[in-house]
Design an enzyme around this catalytic site. Structure first.
Site, short mmCIF file in Angstrom:
data_model
loop_
_atom_site.label_atom_id
_atom_site.label_comp_id
_atom_site.label_asym_id
_atom_site.label_seq_id
_atom_site.Cartn_x
_atom_site.Cartn_y
_atom_site.Cartn_z
CG ASP A 50 -2.26 0.63 0.98
OD1 ASP A 50 -2.26 1.87 0.89
OD2 ASP A 50 -3.29 -0.06 0.88
CG HIS A 103 -5.26 3.81 1.40
ND1 HIS A 103 -4.81 2.60 0.94
CD2 HIS A 103 -6.59 3.82 1.14
CE1 HIS A 103 -5.81 1.91 0.42
NE2 HIS A 103 -6.90 2.63 0.53
CG ASN A 161 -13.91 2.08 -3.85
OD1 ASN A 161 -14.33 1.06 -3.33
ND2 ASN A 161 -12.83 2.70 -3.43
CB SER A 182 -9.33 0.51 0.28
OG SER A 182 -8.66 0.60 -0.94
#
Length: 620
Positions: A214, A260, A363, A445
């Protein structure tokens, strides 16, 4: 804390918003008079001089709103939680010398009022029936002799050889389910939805290694003793933020990442039961942070795949060997397109090495088959649900979905102890001052790490399972969403049930959803005359709730200085209250976020700060 000063918030009441909207629409004029006017005296006609109209120039501002909110590391009004329940000494709670005996069909339990068994290390033991049910063929027997725990187990084995005895279960004490004492645990509505409290009474997790590929991870207090050495695979020095390429420091440097990776890692394995912050799915898992997304929140496919291979223990040229190969890899990232040959090779390699790969579905409210790596073979693809138990409106869907997990829906507010909070997923981040904080974020996520954490609990209990077996167990133990998916057959096997996953039982009925309320989100261009807000020259609009990143446009703006702000009224009182998502963008710079080609972006809600952050033409 709010981005701007407290006096400004007092202007943003529902009355001001409504009044400004009425002014913009030309409301407030008087109706026609009901009296008869007098007859005017005749006048000489006058030809008016020609008038040149003065041109009026108005402007508009548009952008994309994103949906998280944050809270500090501690507040005075955190929800109350119960003290944690501990497992009895020895971990089993067995009561030596007491046995639940199931008799064979047709044999009355009362006919076995007394049992006598002889074992080499214990000798003769007499057991008497204490209570039971003849109709059910079940009774509790208690030894007349005092037995140690090892002796009691030997007697239990001998009882199985008695005529008429079908099964023997040592009697044991059960505790109330483990309840984390982390102060924000009550806001983690997703854990009851996953049946995690019951699962934690079975196991809180072993030291299974989970790689989070990530944006990197910061040394957050709720993660510090859960994090193993990692690696930074961002190869472009201009985007890395640290001035170099690949290096052994996987720290998230902020920028547009919104921390994130830190948020994802907290959902997997935040330190639980430490009286701080939030709880993680697996209390024993360890995180290997792999930084593959740069300070723009994106990363090249080559960097990401190198990071995935290294995380799994596969040698990567020019990089030291990973001393802690992951058993599970979480990929909360993606982009449109087919699964490439390179991706197929990497994920096949991980499967051959018995590494479980968990991927966010995306998404965009489209079929997940159009998004990579969600559409790749050899991965577990995860869609998202909200606190209402439905598929989140942004979540990708379709036949490629394996299972669903909570990803949040901040357009809903959740009531906890009479107070409303955003319906997103709360986890670990940093605030603007570089301090530990916790933010609500939405997205697939956020759903994927719940599945990665559940897989860690399962592999801690059954370490020899293959990736295919883990996927099969996840699917078999999921509760179908049915009509709550909103797309026929589009939510895979359904919402995972972690207790059913660990026990091999049929999934329970979905947990009751917490009280939820639809909330309006208002974006405003606030005209500032010096330090004074002029509502009559401000413009307001309500954004739609059907997407994770709704666009907005504010029109008819006169020349001047504006603050672009957004606010979510979670308690529906028309006031900007402390803790409600609120953000302001006083000086946007659209040039600093120009899109970059061929880069994977994290599938999530975007800005964190203290609430909904208005944004200018962002590539999210």
């Amino acid at each position: 804390m709010p981005v701007f000063s407290a006096p400004l918030t007092r202007y943003l009441t529902l009355a001001v918003l409504t009044g400004a909207l009425l002014s913009a629409c030309g409301g407030g004029g008087s109706g026609p008079s009901q009296t008869t006017p007098a007859t005017p005296a005749p006048t000489t006609p006058v030809t008016p001089a020609p008038v040149t109209p003065v041109p009026v120039t108005t402007f508009s501002v548009s952008g994309i709103l994103t949906f998280p909110g944050a809270t500090g590391a501690a507040t005075d009004d955190t929800p109350a939680v119960h003290a944690p329940r501990t497992t009895p000494a020895g971990g089993t709670g067995e009561i030596p010398g007491e046995y639940l005996i199931v008799t064979r069909p047709g044999l009355s339990v009362q006919g076995l009022g007394t049992l006598t068994v002889t074992t080499p290390d214990v000798g003769v033991t007499t057991l008497r029936r204490v209570t039971g049910s003849s109709a059910a063929g079940l009774a509790l027997y208690r030894s007349e002799q005092t037995l140690s725990a090892p002796q009691s187990r030997l007697v239990a084995q001998s009882l199985l050889g008695q005529p008429g005895v079908q099964a023997v279960t040592p009697n044991r004490r059960l505790q109330a389910l483990d309840t984390p004492n982390d102060p924000y645990y009550p806001l983690q509505w997703q854990y009851p939805a996953l049946n995690l409290p019951a699962a934690w009474n079975r196991t809180t997790g072993a030291a299974v290694t989970v790689a989070v590929v990530d944006s990197g991870v910061v040394p957050h207090a709720d993660l510090r003793d859960r994090t193993l050495p990692g690696m930074d695979f961002v190869s472009d020095p201009d985007l890395a933020g640290d001035g170099n390429g690949v290096d052994p420091d996987p720290t998230d440097l902020g920028g547009d990442t919104d921390y994130h990776g830190t948020h994802v890692a907290g959902s997997v394995a935040a330190h639980t039961g430490n009286g701080r912050g939030v709880a993680g799915v697996s209390w024993g898992a360890r995180i290997v942070p792999v930084r593959a997304l740069d300070t723009t929140g994106a990363g090249s496919l080559a960097d990401i795949l190198d990071g995935v291979l290294w995380a799994a223990g596969v040698p990567v040229d020019g990089v030291p060997e990973n001393r802690h190969p992951a058993r599970i890899v979480n990929l909360s990232l993606g982009g449109p397109g087919a699964c490439s040959a390179a991706e197929r090779r990497v994920f096949a390699e991980l499967r051959a090495r018995q590494v479980v790969t968990v991927v966010a579905a995306g998404n965009d409210d489209v079929d997940a088959s159009t998004s990579s790596p969600a559409n790749c073979a050899d991965v577990i693809t995860v869609g998202a649900t909200g606190p209402d138990g439905r598929r989140a409106p942004y979540s990708n869907h379709g036949a490629r979905i394996d299972v669903m997990a909570p990803g949040g829906n901040s357009r809903l507010s959740v009531s906890v102890n009479g107070r409303a909070y955003p319906g997103g997923i709360l986890s670990t981040v940093r605030d603007q001052g570089g301090q530990d904080a916790y933010a609500f974020m939405d997205g697939t996520s956020m759903a994927a790490p719940h599945v990665a954490g559940a897989a860690a609990l399962l592999l801690g209990q059954e370490p020899n399972l293959t990736p295919d077996q883990v996927r099969a167990r996840l699917r078999a133990s999921a509760a179908p969403l049915g009509s709550r998916c909103d797309i026929s057959g589009g939510c895979g096997a359904g919402l995972i049930d972690v207790n059913a996953l660990l026990s091999g039982q049929t999934p329970a009925a979905p947990a009751p959803t917490p009280p939820v309320t639809n909330t309006a989100v208002v974006v405003a261009a606030l005209f500032m005359d010096g330090d004074t807000l002029d509502a009559s020259r401000s413009e307001f609009t309500e954004v739609p709730g059907s997407t994770l990143r709704p666009p907005y446009t504010l029109r008819n703006l006169n020349a001047g200085t504006y603050l672009v702000a957004a606010w979510q009224d979670t308690d529906d009182d028309g006031q900007v209250d402390d803790g409600e998502p609120f953000g302001v963008y006083p000086d946007p710079d659209p040039q600093r976020r120009r899109p970059r080609p061929d880069r994977h972006r994290p599938d999530h809600g975007g800005r964190r700060r203290d609430g909904h952050q208005p944004d200018q033409q962002r590539d999210r």
